[in-house]
Design a protein around this motif. Structure first.
Motif, PDB file in Angstrom:
ATOM      1  N   ALA A   1       0.913  -1.159   0.050  1.00 37.90           N
ATOM      2  CA  ALA A   1       0.021   0.060  -0.068  1.00 37.90           C
ATOM      3  C   ALA A   1       0.814   1.425   0.005  1.00 37.90           C
ATOM      4  CB  ALA A   1      -1.003   0.122   1.213  1.00 37.90           C
ATOM      5  N   PHE A   2       1.929   1.272   0.560  1.00 40.72           N
ATOM      6  CA  PHE A   2       2.844   2.319   0.295  1.00 40.72           C
ATOM      7  C   PHE A   2       3.787   2.302  -0.775  1.00 40.72           C
ATOM      8  CE2 PHE A   2       2.026   2.269   5.072  1.00 40.72           C
ATOM      9  CZ  PHE A   2       2.017   3.477   5.431  1.00 40.72           C
ATOM     10  N   THR A   3       3.944   1.142  -1.315  1.00 40.07           N
ATOM     11  CA  THR A   3       4.933   1.305  -2.634  1.00 40.07           C
ATOM     12  C   THR A   3       4.078   1.940  -3.755  1.00 40.07           C
ATOM     13  OG1 THR A   3       5.776  -0.979  -1.803  1.00 40.07           O
ATOM     14  CG2 THR A   3       5.808  -0.410  -4.083  1.00 40.07           C
ATOM     15  N   LEU A   4       2.733   1.660  -3.705  1.00 41.63           N
ATOM     16  CA  LEU A   4       1.927   2.127  -4.815  1.00 41.63           C
ATOM     17  C   LEU A   4       2.328   3.624  -4.990  1.00 41.63           C
ATOM     18  CD1 LEU A   4      -1.257   0.136  -4.613  1.00 41.63           C
ATOM     19  CD2 LEU A   4       0.275   0.163  -6.464  1.00 41.63           C
ATOM     20  N   PRO A   5       2.140   4.491  -3.954  1.00 42.44           N
ATOM     21  CA  PRO A   5       2.266   6.107  -4.012  1.00 42.44           C
ATOM     22  C   PRO A   5       3.812   6.193  -4.398  1.00 42.44           C
ATOM     23  CG  PRO A   5       1.676   5.343  -1.826  1.00 42.44           C
ATOM     24  CD  PRO A   5       1.542   4.156  -2.487  1.00 42.44           C
ATOM     25  N   LEU A   6       4.617   5.359  -3.681  1.00 44.86           N
ATOM     26  CA  LEU A   6       6.281   5.668  -4.207  1.00 44.86           C
ATOM     27  C   LEU A   6       6.417   5.512  -5.751  1.00 44.86           C
ATOM     28  CD1 LEU A   6       7.795   4.006  -0.967  1.00 44.86           C
ATOM     29  CD2 LEU A   6       7.664   6.363  -1.531  1.00 44.86           C
ATOM     30  N   LEU A   7       5.874   4.228  -6.105  1.00 48.65           N
ATOM     31  CA  LEU A   7       5.961   4.129  -7.697  1.00 48.65           C
ATOM     32  C   LEU A   7       5.261   5.602  -8.453  1.00 48.65           C
ATOM     33  CD1 LEU A   7       5.138   0.288  -7.945  1.00 48.65           C
ATOM     34  CD2 LEU A   7       7.437   1.432  -8.239  1.00 48.65           C
ATOM     35  N   SER A   8       4.138   5.915  -7.954  1.00 48.16           N
ATOM     36  CA  SER A   8       3.694   7.165  -8.551  1.00 48.16           C
ATOM     37  C   SER A   8       4.522   8.358  -8.394  1.00 48.16           C
ATOM     38  CB  SER A   8       2.293   7.564  -7.700  1.00 48.16           C
ATOM     39  OG  SER A   8       1.259   6.456  -7.956  1.00 48.16           O
ATOM     40  N   LEU A   9       5.352   8.340  -7.289  1.00 54.64           N
ATOM     41  CA  LEU A   9       6.233   9.383  -7.137  1.00 54.64           C
ATOM     42  C   LEU A   9       7.461   9.408  -8.162  1.00 54.64           C
ATOM     43  CD1 LEU A   9       6.586  12.069  -5.437  1.00 54.64           C
ATOM     44  CD2 LEU A   9       7.787  10.539  -3.717  1.00 54.64           C
ATOM     45  N   ILE A  10       7.843   8.010  -8.677  1.00 51.91           N
ATOM     46  CA  ILE A  10       8.672   7.884  -9.478  1.00 51.91           C
ATOM     47  C   ILE A  10       8.215   8.349 -10.896  1.00 51.91           C
ATOM     48  CG2 ILE A  10      10.235   6.162 -10.552  1.00 51.91           C
ATOM     49  CD1 ILE A  10      10.462   4.466  -8.104  1.00 51.91           C
ATOM     50  N   GLY A  11       7.033   7.842 -11.093  1.00 55.28           N
ATOM     51  CA  GLY A  11       6.490   8.390 -12.265  1.00 55.28           C
ATOM     52  C   GLY A  11       6.319   9.751 -12.556  1.00 55.28           C
ATOM     53  N   ILE A  12       5.984  10.564 -11.473  1.00 54.84           N
ATOM     54  CA  ILE A  12       5.771  11.998 -11.483  1.00 54.84           C
ATOM     55  C   ILE A  12       7.445  12.728 -11.875  1.00 54.84           C
ATOM     56  CG2 ILE A  12       5.476  14.169  -9.876  1.00 54.84           C
ATOM     57  CD1 ILE A  12       3.369  12.529  -8.418  1.00 54.84           C
ATOM     58  N   GLY A  13       8.249  12.060 -11.015  1.00 54.20           N
ATOM     59  CA  GLY A  13       9.889  12.629 -11.036  1.00 54.20           C
ATOM     60  C   GLY A  13      10.359  12.509 -12.270  1.00 54.20           C
ATOM     61  N   ILE A  14      10.151  11.622 -13.153  1.00 49.27           N
ATOM     62  CA  ILE A  14      10.680  11.418 -14.544  1.00 49.27           C
ATOM     63  C   ILE A  14      10.402  12.495 -15.370  1.00 49.27           C
ATOM     64  CG2 ILE A  14      10.907   9.847 -16.525  1.00 49.27           C
ATOM     65  CD1 ILE A  14      11.005   7.572 -14.735  1.00 49.27           C
TER      66      ILE A  14
ATOM     67  N   GLY B   1      13.476  10.011  -4.261  1.00 46.55           N
ATOM     68  CA  GLY B   1      12.695   9.654  -3.096  1.00 46.55           C
ATOM     69  C   GLY B   1      11.914   8.546  -3.442  1.00 46.55           C
ATOM     70  N   GLY B   2      11.293   8.377  -4.273  1.00 46.04           N
ATOM     71  CA  GLY B   2      10.274   7.354  -4.753  1.00 46.04           C
ATOM     72  C   GLY B   2      11.285   5.918  -4.789  1.00 46.04           C
ATOM     73  N   LEU B   3      12.278   6.158  -5.576  1.00 41.89           N
ATOM     74  CA  LEU B   3      13.110   5.133  -5.661  1.00 41.89           C
ATOM     75  C   LEU B   3      13.815   4.416  -4.368  1.00 41.89           C
ATOM     76  CD1 LEU B   3      14.368   3.097  -8.125  1.00 41.89           C
ATOM     77  CD2 LEU B   3      16.268   4.779  -8.148  1.00 41.89           C
ATOM     78  N   ALA B   4      14.179   5.256  -3.579  1.00 43.25           N
ATOM     79  CA  ALA B   4      14.800   4.923  -2.376  1.00 43.25           C
ATOM     80  C   ALA B   4      13.723   4.358  -1.310  1.00 43.25           C
ATOM     81  CB  ALA B   4      15.369   6.013  -1.582  1.00 43.25           C
ATOM     82  N   GLY B   5      12.528   4.705  -1.448  1.00 42.71           N
ATOM     83  CA  GLY B   5      11.483   4.198  -0.795  1.00 42.71           C
ATOM     84  C   GLY B   5      10.952   3.036  -1.040  1.00 42.71           C
ATOM     85  N   THR B   6      11.038   2.560  -2.596  1.00 41.48           N
ATOM     86  CA  THR B   6      10.485   1.505  -2.812  1.00 41.48           C
ATOM     87  C   THR B   6      11.730   0.523  -2.623  1.00 41.48           C
ATOM     88  OG1 THR B   6       9.377   2.797  -4.896  1.00 41.48           O
ATOM     89  CG2 THR B   6       9.884   0.475  -5.082  1.00 41.48           C
ATOM     90  N   ILE B   7      12.806   0.714  -3.017  1.00 43.23           N
ATOM     91  CA  ILE B   7      14.031  -0.356  -2.546  1.00 43.23           C
ATOM     92  C   ILE B   7      13.874  -0.438  -1.080  1.00 43.23           C
ATOM     93  CG2 ILE B   7      16.404  -0.461  -2.509  1.00 43.23           C
ATOM     94  CD1 ILE B   7      16.594   1.122  -5.109  1.00 43.23           C
ATOM     95  N   GLY B   8      13.748   0.410  -0.280  1.00 39.16           N
ATOM     96  CA  GLY B   8      13.669   0.249   1.036  1.00 39.16           C
ATOM     97  C   GLY B   8      12.693  -0.683   1.648  1.00 39.16           C
ATOM     98  N   LEU B   9      11.415  -0.311   0.967  1.00 39.26           N
ATOM     99  CA  LEU B   9      10.259  -1.457   1.455  1.00 39.26           C
ATOM    100  C   LEU B   9      10.543  -2.707   0.760  1.00 39.26           C
ATOM    101  CD1 LEU B   9       7.224   0.862   0.821  1.00 39.26           C
ATOM    102  CD2 LEU B   9       7.875   0.163   2.928  1.00 39.26           C
ATOM    103  N   ALA B  10      11.087  -2.895  -0.291  1.00 39.30           N
ATOM    104  CA  ALA B  10      11.434  -4.187  -0.771  1.00 39.30           C
ATOM    105  C   ALA B  10      12.447  -4.923   0.332  1.00 39.30           C
ATOM    106  CB  ALA B  10      11.985  -4.095  -2.449  1.00 39.30           C
ATOM    107  N   MET B  11      13.378  -4.353   0.568  1.00 39.17           N
ATOM    108  CA  MET B  11      14.555  -4.895   1.367  1.00 39.17           C
ATOM    109  C   MET B  11      13.904  -5.097   2.725  1.00 39.17           C
ATOM    110  SD  MET B  11      17.931  -2.616   0.502  1.00 39.17           S
ATOM    111  CE  MET B  11      18.897  -3.236   1.500  1.00 39.17           C
TER     112      MET B  11
END
Length: 412
Positions: free
Chosen positions: A118-131, A168-178
């Motif tokens: 549930a936290f990964t989805l907005p983080l992925l959206s943040l990556i999509g916004i940042g590009i 931020g989105g990439l770091a948060g996504t990787i952190g949640l995955a780990m």
């Protein structure tokens, strides 16, 4: 490259669970709560088992998901059986399953993965916004709208905002995955200490079962010799002694006594052979379990149907334990169950961990009501089976049928 692909797979898992995981759990809890609230009517007794099966399905899915995703050895679920043989056996088995911590750990892992998702989805959206923001400065517009929002920022600020959002989105996504890997494997994969403790408990139970089984066999052999062979041999000695006293005064009577002693000696040999068969079954070593059980069925006074589908041979201890379990089941059906038919099924099974086991079931159409009593035949068999790392269960409701199941590792 392998780590990157596994990281991408983990993020994909989290995204999927973030979308469907929590709704699935809420649905199951709703069904269970509705079932508990309607137990006074029939529908409650349908909804509660349905919710329980769904929870067990979620636990199974989570174990398989984590094992496949990370390539770790997740122990398979063990659905503990009930030792009871009355009508409470099914509720008691369900209670043992529900209170087993391994299922709840798997469900907790699924729940936490869904939260991470549930936290990964907005983080992925943040990556999509940042590009797109990072490259918005290449255009001619004075301001740039932030995707998925109604906000706009000066074009000079867009690369910095886009870079911050992307990192931020990439770091948060990787952190949640780990974090997901650490949490899920920590919950489902036993550490070395827990694994060694479990092995010690299993070995202690097997040793206890082997000792109890040996004590039971010794007591049975002593009883058979004391009640059968020993009186027969004493009778032969007395007959021969009487014949010796009469051989001069009454040769005809002495010959009759000798003939009776001869017949008694044949009976004693037969009884000794039966006692020896209870210790070691020669045909089992020579021709295997199928032939040994078939010979057992041929001697039964109640018709026995044998359905054996065995691939290869198992260890001698495993085959011996299963053979004596089948023999005890047939004997009990003949003596106590008033059965008119006995069915024996034997299978070689392959578990999810890749190990083979020998499974057998003895079922009769008798009156049922059998119970496992301390020191009895079934109790001795259960310890014998436990001594080789297997399990024995018996169900015998009043009115029948009585069924005995054994499951023994082939490599015992």
């Amino acid at each position: 490259m392998h780590r990157i692909s596994r990281l991408i797979a983990t993020v994909a898992h989290l995204a999927l669970l973030g979308a469907v995981g929590i709704p699935i759990l809420i649905t199951i809890l709703t069904v269970g709560a509705t079932g508990i609230g309607t137990l006074v009517v029939v529908v409650g007794f349908l909804l509660v088992p349905l919710a329980l099966l769904a929870m067990l399905g979620v636990a199974w899915f989570e174990r398989e998901r984590v094992a496949g995703l990370y390539g770790v050895d997740v122990p398979p679920a063990v659905f503990r059986r009930s030792p009871r043989t009355d009508w409470l056996s099914l509720p008691h088995r369900l209670l043992r399953i529900v209170t087993d911590g391994q299922h709840w750990r798997a469900i907790l892992s699924f729940f936490l993965a869904s939260i991470f998702g549930a936290f990964t989805l907005p983080l992925l959206s943040l990556i999509g916004i940042g590009i797109p923001l990072a490259f918005a400065g290449l255009g001619d517009a004075a301001t740039v709208g932030i995707p998925l929002t109604s906000l706009a920022v000066p074009v000079a600020w867009s690369p910095l905002i886009g870079l911050v959002a992307f990192v931020g989105g990439l770091a948060g996504t990787i952190g949640l995955a780990m974090a997901h890997r650490s949490v899920s494997t920590g919950l489902l994969v036993p550490d070395d200490r827990e694994r060694l403790e479990q092995q010690a408990r299993d070995e202690r139970e097997r040793r206890h079962g082997a000792v109890r089984a040996a004590d039971f066999d010794r007591t049975r052999i002593e009883r058979d010799l004391h009640d059968g062979v020993q009186p027969r041999l004493v009778s032969i000695a007395m007959q021969l002694g009487m014949a010796r006293d009469k051989i001069e005064s009454d040769p005809a009577a002495a010959m009759r006594l000798i003939d009776e002693a001869h017949a008694s000696s044949k009976s004693a040999v037969t009884e000794l052979r039966q006692v020896a068969r209870g210790i070691h079954v020669a045909v089992l070593d020579d021709r295997g379990l199928d032939a040994a059980v078939s010979a057992l069925a041929a001697r039964s006074v109640v018709p026995v149907e044998v359905d054996a589908r065995i691939e290869g041979r198992c260890s001698r201890d495993a085959e011996t334990a299963v053979y004596f379990a089948i023999a005890e089941g047939i004997t009990n059906a003949q003596k106590h169950a008033r059965a008119s038919r006995i069915r024996v099924a034997i299978r070689t099974r392959r578990s999810s961990s890749g190990t083979d086991s020998l499974w057998a079931r003895v079922e009769d159409d008798g009156i049922g009501g059998a119970e496992r009593q301390s020191g009895g035949g079934i109790d001795g068999l259960a310890h014998r089976v436990a001594g080789v790392g297997g399990t024995l269960t018996m169900t015998s409701p009043a009115g029948g049928p009585t069924a005995i199941e054994v499951d023994v590792p082939c490599a015992s």
